[in-house]
Design a protein around this motif. Structure first.
Motif, short mmCIF file in Angstrom:
data_model
loop_
_atom_site.label_atom_id
_atom_site.label_comp_id
_atom_site.label_asym_id
_atom_site.label_seq_id
_atom_site.Cartn_x
_atom_site.Cartn_y
_atom_site.Cartn_z
N VAL A 168 0.89 -1.05 0.03
CA VAL A 168 -0.01 0.06 0.07
C VAL A 168 0.85 1.20 0.09
O VAL A 168 1.86 1.23 0.70
CB VAL A 168 -0.88 0.05 1.21
CG1 VAL A 168 -1.59 1.33 1.43
CG2 VAL A 168 -1.75 -1.16 1.16
N LEU A 228 -7.53 -1.96 3.52
CA LEU A 228 -6.64 -2.39 2.25
C LEU A 228 -5.54 -3.55 2.79
O LEU A 228 -5.59 -4.56 2.02
CB LEU A 228 -5.82 -1.22 1.65
CG LEU A 228 -6.66 -0.25 0.99
CD1 LEU A 228 -5.68 0.61 0.30
CD2 LEU A 228 -7.60 -1.08 0.10
N ARG A 235 -7.12 -4.40 -2.96
CA ARG A 235 -5.84 -3.99 -3.31
C ARG A 235 -5.56 -4.21 -4.78
O ARG A 235 -5.06 -3.43 -5.72
CB ARG A 235 -4.65 -4.68 -2.67
CG ARG A 235 -4.55 -4.24 -0.92
CD ARG A 235 -3.18 -4.16 -0.34
NE ARG A 235 -2.69 -5.57 -0.41
CZ ARG A 235 -2.84 -6.63 0.27
NH1 ARG A 235 -3.43 -6.64 1.49
NH2 ARG A 235 -1.97 -7.81 0.12
#
Length: 274
Positions: A168, A228, A235
């Motif tokens: 992320v 996420l 994702r």
């Protein structure tokens, strides 16, 4: 005479303090003078367009949009050379560490994230006026190895490779005239967690490229990161969108848009000279 403004200094100054704020305010007076005297002003986002109107008194019809660009050929080359490594828990932040970047919000969110995702960790690349205070904050929060503040990395390719070792991308900035790092995240297929401030929603659409939260809301930031990190399918969806969306900002396309924008001014200059 065309002026190019990629980050409105009068806006940036509002988010800073001390000597940095004074410097940006002083430079913004020069920037405003150049903008008012120009035949046209080129800027990178609708957010910047409105800020130039507000702070510098330039008419909207004199302001033209040409976004920032990214060399996707280079990113694709490095991707081929860099096997993706993912542990499903690594957050990457790349930023020059000014107060307006709000990297401290990411540090404060990490204990909340770790409570839900115990192996979560953050790698923060960059330095700047806030670097020492961020290290002190990480120590106060007892983050230890949970957060790695690696400082500035002079090798651009090395920074690029770090994107392919994360899951992320997060930058909780409250002021961005555009945000090239969001293009970089999308080019590498990373979902984004950022804020709804400034030009960020223009560059990284909410619930398409990632999740945007209210600026300064540490709890909401943590919740978005947890969402996420817990959902690899989500994702992947955001990452796939970003890979396609970032094609709009490839250097060749941005160059064509720039030339289309400046061509009428060149034609008029030639006509006047004749």
């Amino acid at each position: 005479y065309l002026a190019s403004i990629k980050g409105v200094l009068a806006e940036e100054a509002r988010q800073e303090r001390g000597a940095v704020r004074q410097l940006l305010w002083s430079l913004s007076r020069l920037e405003g003078m150049n903008a008012r005297n120009a035949d046209g002003v080129i800027t990178t986002s609708n957010y910047c367009r409105k800020a130039i109107q507000q702070h510098y008194g330039v008419m909207e019809q004199s302001i033209y949009l040409v976004p920032e660009g990214i060399d996707l050929k280079r990113w694709r080359r490095i991707e081929r050379e860099t096997p993706r490594r993912s542990d499903g828990a690594t957050i990457l932040c790349v930023a020059r560490q000014y107060p307006r970047k709000r990297v401290a919000d990411l540090l404060r969110a990490m204990p909340l994230v770790r409570a839900a995702v115990p192996n979560a960790r953050a790698i923060i690349v960059g330095d700047g006026p806030e670097h020492a205070s961020l290290r002190a904050l990480a120590a106060d929060l007892r983050l230890g190895s949970v957060v790695e503040l690696v400082g500035a990395i002079p090798d651009d390719d090395a920074v690029t490779r770090m994107y392919y070792c994360a899951d992320v991308f997060c930058l909780p900035s409250v002021q961005e005239g555009f945000g090239i790092v969001f293009l970089e995240a999308m080019a590498s297929g990373l979902p984004i967690v950022a804020t709804t401030a400034a030009a960020i929603p223009e560059v990284a659409p909410h619930r398409y490229a990632g999740l945007l939260v209210p600026p300064g809301d540490v709890g909401a930031l943590a919740e978005a990161l947890i969402e996420l990190l817990r959902n690899p399918e989500q994702r992947a969806i955001y990452g796939a969108f970003g890979r396609e969306y970032v094609e709009t900002y490839d250097w060749d396309r941005v160059a064509d848009r720039f030339l289309d924008t400046v061509h009428p001014f060149m034609r008029n200059a030639v006509a006047r000279a004749a």
